[in-house]
Design a protein around this motif. Sequence first.
Motif, PDB file in Angstrom:
ATOM      1  N   UNK A 167       8.610  30.366  38.206  1.00 26.06           N
ATOM      2  CA  UNK A 167       8.315  28.937  38.383  1.00 26.06           C
ATOM      3  C   UNK A 167       8.480  28.558  39.843  1.00 26.06           C
ATOM      4  N   UNK A 168       7.377  28.342  40.511  1.00 31.12           N
ATOM      5  CA  UNK A 168       7.389  27.863  41.891  1.00 31.12           C
ATOM      6  C   UNK A 168       6.310  26.798  42.047  1.00 31.12           C
ATOM      7  N   UNK A 169       6.525  25.910  42.988  1.00 32.89           N
ATOM      8  CA  UNK A 169       5.547  24.856  43.241  1.00 32.89           C
ATOM      9  C   UNK A 169       4.214  25.461  43.679  1.00 32.89           C
ATOM     10  N   UNK A 170       4.279  26.531  44.502  1.00 37.30           N
ATOM     11  CA  UNK A 170       3.052  27.177  44.977  1.00 37.30           C
ATOM     12  C   UNK A 170       2.239  27.746  43.813  1.00 37.30           C
ATOM     13  N   UNK A 171       2.933  28.296  42.807  1.00 34.93           N
ATOM     14  CA  UNK A 171       2.236  28.875  41.662  1.00 34.93           C
ATOM     15  C   UNK A 171       1.570  27.783  40.832  1.00 34.93           C
ATOM     16  N   UNK A 222      -6.181  18.776  41.876  1.00 32.32           N
ATOM     17  CA  UNK A 222      -5.576  20.085  42.112  1.00 32.32           C
ATOM     18  C   UNK A 222      -4.141  19.965  42.626  1.00 32.32           C
ATOM     19  N   UNK A 223      -3.788  18.812  43.182  1.00 30.86           N
ATOM     20  CA  UNK A 223      -2.517  18.695  43.895  1.00 30.86           C
ATOM     21  C   UNK A 223      -1.639  17.566  43.365  1.00 30.86           C
ATOM     22  N   UNK A 224      -1.833  17.179  42.085  1.00 29.97           N
ATOM     23  CA  UNK A 224      -1.036  16.069  41.555  1.00 29.97           C
ATOM     24  C   UNK A 224       0.248  16.536  40.874  1.00 29.97           C
ATOM     25  N   UNK A 225       0.350  17.828  40.580  1.00 27.98           N
ATOM     26  CA  UNK A 225       1.559  18.344  39.927  1.00 27.98           C
ATOM     27  C   UNK A 225       2.633  18.566  40.983  1.00 27.98           C
ATOM     28  N   UNK A 226       3.790  17.944  40.785  1.00 28.25           N
ATOM     29  CA  UNK A 226       4.914  18.087  41.704  1.00 28.25           C
ATOM     30  C   UNK A 226       6.058  18.806  40.993  1.00 28.25           C
ATOM     31  N   UNK A 227       6.645  19.784  41.674  1.00 30.04           N
ATOM     32  CA  UNK A 227       7.760  20.549  41.099  1.00 30.04           C
ATOM     33  C   UNK A 227       8.896  20.639  42.113  1.00 30.04           C
ATOM     34  N   UNK A 228      10.120  20.552  41.606  1.00 30.82           N
ATOM     35  CA  UNK A 228      11.313  20.657  42.454  1.00 30.82           C
ATOM     36  C   UNK A 228      12.313  21.621  41.813  1.00 30.82           C
ATOM     37  N   UNK A 229      13.198  22.134  42.666  1.00 29.16           N
ATOM     38  CA  UNK A 229      14.222  23.059  42.178  1.00 29.16           C
ATOM     39  C   UNK A 229      15.264  22.303  41.365  1.00 29.16           C
ATOM     40  N   UNK A 230      15.589  22.858  40.210  1.00 24.31           N
ATOM     41  CA  UNK A 230      16.598  22.264  39.336  1.00 24.31           C
ATOM     42  C   UNK A 230      17.765  23.242  39.235  1.00 24.31           C
ATOM     43  N   UNK A 231      18.943  22.843  39.778  1.00 26.17           N
ATOM     44  CA  UNK A 231      20.101  23.734  39.777  1.00 26.17           C
ATOM     45  C   UNK A 231      20.607  24.040  38.368  1.00 26.17           C
ATOM     46  N   UNK A 232      20.383  23.109  37.426  1.00 25.34           N
ATOM     47  CA  UNK A 232      20.906  23.315  36.074  1.00 25.34           C
ATOM     48  C   UNK A 232      20.212  24.458  35.346  1.00 25.34           C
ATOM     49  N   UNK A 233      18.919  24.648  35.635  1.00 25.54           N
ATOM     50  CA  UNK A 233      18.182  25.743  34.995  1.00 25.54           C
ATOM     51  C   UNK A 233      17.840  26.853  35.986  1.00 25.54           C
ATOM     52  N   UNK A 234      18.218  26.611  37.257  1.00 29.32           N
ATOM     53  CA  UNK A 234      17.976  27.582  38.336  1.00 29.32           C
ATOM     54  C   UNK A 234      16.502  28.014  38.375  1.00 29.32           C
ATOM     55  N   UNK A 235      15.644  27.014  38.410  1.00 27.16           N
ATOM     56  CA  UNK A 235      14.200  27.263  38.469  1.00 27.16           C
ATOM     57  C   UNK A 235      13.504  25.992  38.930  1.00 27.16           C
ATOM     58  N   UNK A 236      12.259  26.142  39.346  1.00 23.61           N
ATOM     59  CA  UNK A 236      11.443  24.976  39.677  1.00 23.61           C
ATOM     60  C   UNK A 236      10.910  24.371  38.385  1.00 23.61           C
ATOM     61  N   UNK A 237      11.021  23.076  38.259  1.00 31.18           N
ATOM     62  CA  UNK A 237      10.519  22.383  37.075  1.00 31.18           C
ATOM     63  C   UNK A 237       9.570  21.276  37.507  1.00 31.18           C
TER      64      UNK A 237
END
Length: 230
Positions: A79-83, A135-150
């Motif tokens: 899970x990454x924002x780039x993906x 193409x660029x409306x999905x925003x994802x950030x790192x979540x420390x609780x799940x240790x992944x980008x959500x």
Amino acid sequence: MTEWSNPEEVQRDYAVFERMMFVLLGVCVWEVFATCDFEWSLLTRRRKFKWPLVSTFFFLSRYCIVLAFIGLILSLSVTTKALYTFNSWAGNMTILSSSTSLMLRTIALWERQYTIMIPLGIFCAGHWAWLYRTMFIVQADWDDSVRACVVVQASPSALNATFFLTMGFDGIILFFTAFALFKKHTARTDLWKLLFRDGLVYFLVTFSANCIPAVLNLINLNNLSLLGEP
């Protein structure tokens, strides 16, 4: 009656989604290898590279869908924002290239009449502009609780508009194509020939394929509205 928003049901649906991605990727890869003689004939120069514009959109739609499914499968565990952005790009490019290829086929059937080219060109430009934006409306950030980008922000309404805009554009192309083919053939023309030899079935499949996600996204069974609007 099924409670679609129930966490257990959502989990089951997610498992079905995972398996469906692998099935669809397998179908796409099989189709590419089963019909790769066309690419090989171009590489070995047995076939001349004609109609570069049409061929470009053909190859984009052919390979972007494979890339889109690979990206979706990777996003099941990575899970990454780039993906997420790559998946949006590959998926939208598949839709745009497919619709544009069908539009060029329709224009050819009408022998490049300006009364057909101009309105289809305007619709196509609007389609490209809207899908490029989404193409660029999905925003994802790192979540420390799940240790992944959500995903923290998306736009279900924009996704709805994308499906229905694509379905509408493909419907217009289908109408013009069917009208052109029926004009060229007599009343005794075999329907099988009209559908398969003249390619009308591809327009029907493309239009129908957009109906399913459009309707499912509209009825919102799993409550996608939980995702925030931009």
